[in-house]
Design a protein around this motif. Structure first.
Motif, PDB file in Angstrom:
ATOM      1  N   TRP A  10       0.844  -1.193   0.000  1.00  0.00           N
ATOM      2  CA  TRP A  10       0.000   0.000   0.000  1.00  0.00           C
ATOM      3  C   TRP A  10       0.873   1.235   0.000  1.00  0.00           C
ATOM      4  N   ASP A  11       0.328   2.260  -0.608  1.00  0.00           N
ATOM      5  CA  ASP A  11       0.971   3.569  -0.676  1.00  0.00           C
ATOM      6  C   ASP A  11       0.038   4.593  -0.031  1.00  0.00           C
ATOM      7  N   TYR A  12       0.624   5.541   0.673  1.00  0.00           N
ATOM      8  CA  TYR A  12      -0.156   6.565   1.356  1.00  0.00           C
ATOM      9  C   TYR A  12       0.513   7.907   1.115  1.00  0.00           C
ATOM     10  N   LEU A  14      -0.207  12.233   1.839  1.00  0.00           N
ATOM     11  CA  LEU A  14      -1.041  13.245   2.460  1.00  0.00           C
ATOM     12  C   LEU A  14      -0.319  14.589   2.359  1.00  0.00           C
ATOM     13  N   ASP A  31       4.525  10.799   2.937  1.00  0.00           N
ATOM     14  CA  ASP A  31       4.532   9.755   1.914  1.00  0.00           C
ATOM     15  C   ASP A  31       5.007   8.474   2.584  1.00  0.00           C
ATOM     16  N   ARG A  33       5.022   3.950   2.288  1.00  0.00           N
ATOM     17  CA  ARG A  33       4.791   2.745   1.495  1.00  0.00           C
ATOM     18  C   ARG A  33       5.101   1.552   2.387  1.00  0.00           C
TER      19      ARG A  33
END
Length: 64
Positions: A10-12, A14, A31, A33
């Motif tokens: 998953w990548d995040y 904001l 950022d 991962r």
């Protein structure tokens, strides 16, 4: 015998701003991962007519 492999990623991202007008220049960026990998085995053995043995193992690795 049952064997399996789990793979997830998953990548995040904001970008935080204190006002809608300054969203182009956020004061905070995050950022992240995460990668997960897991493998497992499960076996069932009938030891006697009234006794069944289940044994399993799982190994999981996580990288952030």
């Amino acid at each position: 015998m049952v064997a399996g492999l789990d793979l997830t990623r998953w990548d995040y991202a904001l970008a935080r701003s204190n006002a809608p007008g300054s969203i182009g220049q956020p004061f905070n960026r995050i950022d992240a991962r995460q990668d997960n990998a897991g493998a497992y085995l499960l076996d069932t053995v009938e030891v006697a007519d009234i006794l069944v043995l289940n044994a399993g193992a799982r190994y999981e690795r996580q990288r952030i």
